[in-house]
Design a protein around this motif. Structure first.
Motif, mmCIF file in Angstrom:
data_model
loop_
_atom_site.group_PDB
_atom_site.id
_atom_site.type_symbol
_atom_site.label_atom_id
_atom_site.label_comp_id
_atom_site.label_asym_id
_atom_site.label_seq_id
_atom_site.Cartn_x
_atom_site.Cartn_y
_atom_site.Cartn_z
ATOM 1 N N PRO A 55 -2.319 2.355 -13.452
ATOM 2 C CA PRO A 55 -3.227 1.012 -13.902
ATOM 3 C C PRO A 55 -3.438 -0.372 -13.326
ATOM 4 N N SER A 56 -4.298 -1.134 -12.707
ATOM 5 C CA SER A 56 -4.638 -1.661 -11.824
ATOM 6 C C SER A 56 -4.590 -1.742 -10.584
ATOM 7 N N LEU A 57 -3.398 -0.827 -10.469
ATOM 8 C CA LEU A 57 -3.560 -0.531 -8.930
ATOM 9 C C LEU A 57 -4.833 0.101 -8.334
ATOM 10 N N VAL A 58 -5.154 -1.523 -7.212
ATOM 11 C CA VAL A 58 -6.254 -0.770 -6.403
ATOM 12 C C VAL A 58 -5.947 -0.494 -5.036
ATOM 13 N N ILE A 59 -5.762 0.457 -4.203
ATOM 14 C CA ILE A 59 -5.600 1.329 -3.398
ATOM 15 C C ILE A 59 -7.026 1.414 -1.956
ATOM 16 N N THR A 60 -6.971 0.867 -1.279
ATOM 17 C CA THR A 60 -8.118 0.503 -0.702
ATOM 18 C C THR A 60 -7.394 1.581 0.989
ATOM 19 N N GLY A 61 -8.602 2.305 1.650
ATOM 20 C CA GLY A 61 -8.875 2.430 2.692
ATOM 21 C C GLY A 61 -8.978 3.803 2.649
ATOM 22 N N ILE A 62 -9.534 4.718 3.748
ATOM 23 C CA ILE A 62 -9.726 5.888 3.916
ATOM 24 C C ILE A 62 -9.167 7.159 3.662
ATOM 25 N N ASP A 63 -7.955 7.019 4.564
ATOM 26 C CA ASP A 63 -6.882 8.548 4.160
ATOM 27 C C ASP A 63 -5.853 7.999 3.586
ATOM 28 N N ALA A 64 -4.556 8.962 3.822
ATOM 29 C CA ALA A 64 -2.864 9.028 3.878
ATOM 30 C C ALA A 64 -2.543 7.807 4.486
ATOM 31 N N THR A 65 -3.025 8.304 5.931
ATOM 32 C CA THR A 65 -2.204 7.238 6.610
ATOM 33 C C THR A 65 -2.707 5.951 7.022
ATOM 34 N N SER A 66 -3.704 5.682 6.662
ATOM 35 C CA SER A 66 -4.366 4.163 6.661
ATOM 36 C C SER A 66 -4.342 3.661 4.836
ATOM 37 N N PHE A 67 -3.858 3.040 4.212
ATOM 38 C CA PHE A 67 -4.416 2.600 3.201
ATOM 39 C C PHE A 67 -3.921 0.543 2.636
ATOM 40 N N ALA A 68 -4.053 0.204 1.865
ATOM 41 C CA ALA A 68 -3.306 -1.293 1.193
ATOM 42 C C ALA A 68 -3.411 -0.954 -0.476
ATOM 43 N N LEU A 69 -2.289 -2.103 -0.698
ATOM 44 C CA LEU A 69 -2.163 -1.650 -2.145
ATOM 45 C C LEU A 69 -2.806 -3.048 -3.352
ATOM 46 N N PHE A 70 -3.308 -2.834 -3.596
ATOM 47 C CA PHE A 70 -4.110 -4.699 -3.661
ATOM 48 C C PHE A 70 -3.454 -4.407 -6.091
ATOM 49 N N THR A 71 -3.446 -5.809 -6.186
ATOM 50 C CA THR A 71 -2.546 -6.169 -7.805
ATOM 51 C C THR A 71 -3.916 -7.095 -8.246
ATOM 52 N N PRO A 72 -3.790 -6.831 -9.314
ATOM 53 C CA PRO A 72 -4.638 -8.180 -10.022
ATOM 54 C C PRO A 72 -3.827 -9.885 -9.125
ATOM 55 N N GLY A 73 -4.892 -11.052 -8.975
ATOM 56 C CA GLY A 73 -3.901 -11.921 -8.928
ATOM 57 C C GLY A 73 -4.361 -12.263 -7.791
ATOM 58 N N GLN A 74 -4.000 -13.743 -7.581
ATOM 59 C CA GLN A 74 -4.924 -15.341 -6.591
ATOM 60 C C GLN A 74 -3.611 -14.944 -4.920
ATOM 61 N N SER A 75 -4.283 -14.670 -4.134
ATOM 62 C CA SER A 75 -3.487 -15.346 -2.666
ATOM 63 C C SER A 75 -4.440 -15.718 -2.224
ATOM 64 N N MET A 76 -3.646 -16.245 -0.649
ATOM 65 C CA MET A 76 -3.873 -17.183 -0.519
ATOM 66 C C MET A 76 -5.282 -16.080 1.049
ATOM 67 N N SER A 77 -4.988 -15.426 1.178
ATOM 68 C CA SER A 77 -5.613 -14.230 1.675
ATOM 69 C C SER A 77 -6.920 -14.068 1.517
ATOM 70 N N THR A 78 -7.413 -13.674 2.235
ATOM 71 C CA THR A 78 -9.505 -13.545 1.692
ATOM 72 C C THR A 78 -9.494 -11.946 1.575
ATOM 73 N N ASN A 79 -8.780 -11.325 2.515
ATOM 74 C CA ASN A 79 -9.068 -9.836 2.677
ATOM 75 C C ASN A 79 -8.358 -9.268 0.857
ATOM 76 N N ASN A 80 -9.592 -9.691 -0.351
ATOM 77 C CA ASN A 80 -9.191 -9.244 -1.244
ATOM 78 C C ASN A 80 -9.869 -8.556 -1.653
ATOM 79 N N PRO A 81 -9.981 -6.741 -2.730
ATOM 80 C CA PRO A 81 -11.205 -6.806 -2.989
ATOM 81 C C PRO A 81 -10.973 -7.043 -4.942
ATOM 82 N N ALA A 82 -12.428 -7.280 -5.427
ATOM 83 C CA ALA A 82 -12.774 -7.537 -6.757
ATOM 84 C C ALA A 82 -11.355 -8.678 -7.039
ATOM 85 N N GLY A 83 -11.585 -9.378 -6.053
ATOM 86 C CA GLY A 83 -10.449 -10.931 -6.687
ATOM 87 C C GLY A 83 -9.074 -10.888 -6.646
#
Length: 147
Positions: A55-83
Motif C-alpha cells: 500500500p502507498s508504494l508506487v512502482i514506475t518503469g516499464i518492466d522488471a529490469t527498470s523500475f523505481a520505487l516512490f513513496t508519499p512525501g516531499q523531495s528536492m527532486s522534480t522527478n516524482n509521480p503524483a507528488g
C-alpha cells in the motif's frame, strides 16, 4: 542458618540466529512497516514483483529490469509521480539506489522492509535531505551472518 535449595532454571535462547534477524523480527512485531521474508519472496517472479501490492508504494518503469520505487512525501527532486518521492533504498544497511537493487538476483534476498512514512523507519536509516519512505533490503549473505 538453614540451607535452602532452589529449583533449577532452564535457559533457552535462539541459536544460530543473527543479530540482524533478531532486529528484523523485533521491528516486524512492532508493525510499523511492511515485511516480507524469504518464504514470501520465493513466491515472486522478480525483484519488482516483491514490492507490488504494498500500500502507498508506487512502482514506475516499464518492466522488471527498470523500475523505481516512490513513496508519499516531499523531495528536492522534480522527478516524482503524483507528488511522491523516490524511496530511500538501503541494501544490507548501506544507502543504495534502484539500479543496485535491480542488479540483485531475487534468490539473494532474505528479507525486505518497507516504511512508507520515514518517521516509522529505524532512526539510523533516516535522511535529513528528504522525508521519503525507506526500503530496507537484506541479502541472505548479510542476514544470516553471525556477529
Amino acid at each position: 542458618m538453614r540451607a535452602v535449595s532452589l529449583p533449577g532454571v532452564n535457559i533457552t535462547g535462539r541459536q544460530n540466529v543473527s543479530l540482524l534477524q533478531l532486529d528484523y523480527e523485533q521491528r516486524r512485531r512492532e508493525g510499523f512497516g511492511t515485511f516480507k521474508d524469504s518464504t514470501e519472496i520465493v513466491k515472486h517472479t522478480s525483484i519488482r514483483s516483491i514490492f507490488q501490492g504494498i500500500p502507498s508504494l508506487v512502482i514506475t518503469g516499464i518492466d522488471a529490469t527498470s523500475f523505481a520505487l516512490f513513496t508519499p512525501g516531499q523531495s528536492m527532486s522534480t522527478n516524482n509521480p503524483a507528488g511522491g518521492c523516490r524511496a530511500n533504498i538501503y541494501i544490507d544497511g548501506f544507502l543504495a539506489d534502484a539500479d543496485v537493487l535491480i542488479s540483485l538476483a531475487k534468490e539473494q534476498i532474505a528479507a525486505v522492509e518497507v516504511y512508507i512514512r520515514q518517521e516509522f523507519a529505524p532512526a539510523k536509516y533516516l535522511l535529513l535531505s528528504n522525508n521519503c519512505g525507506v526500503v530496507l533490503v537484506w541479502t541472505k549473505l548479510e542476514f544470516n551472518k553471525k556477529k
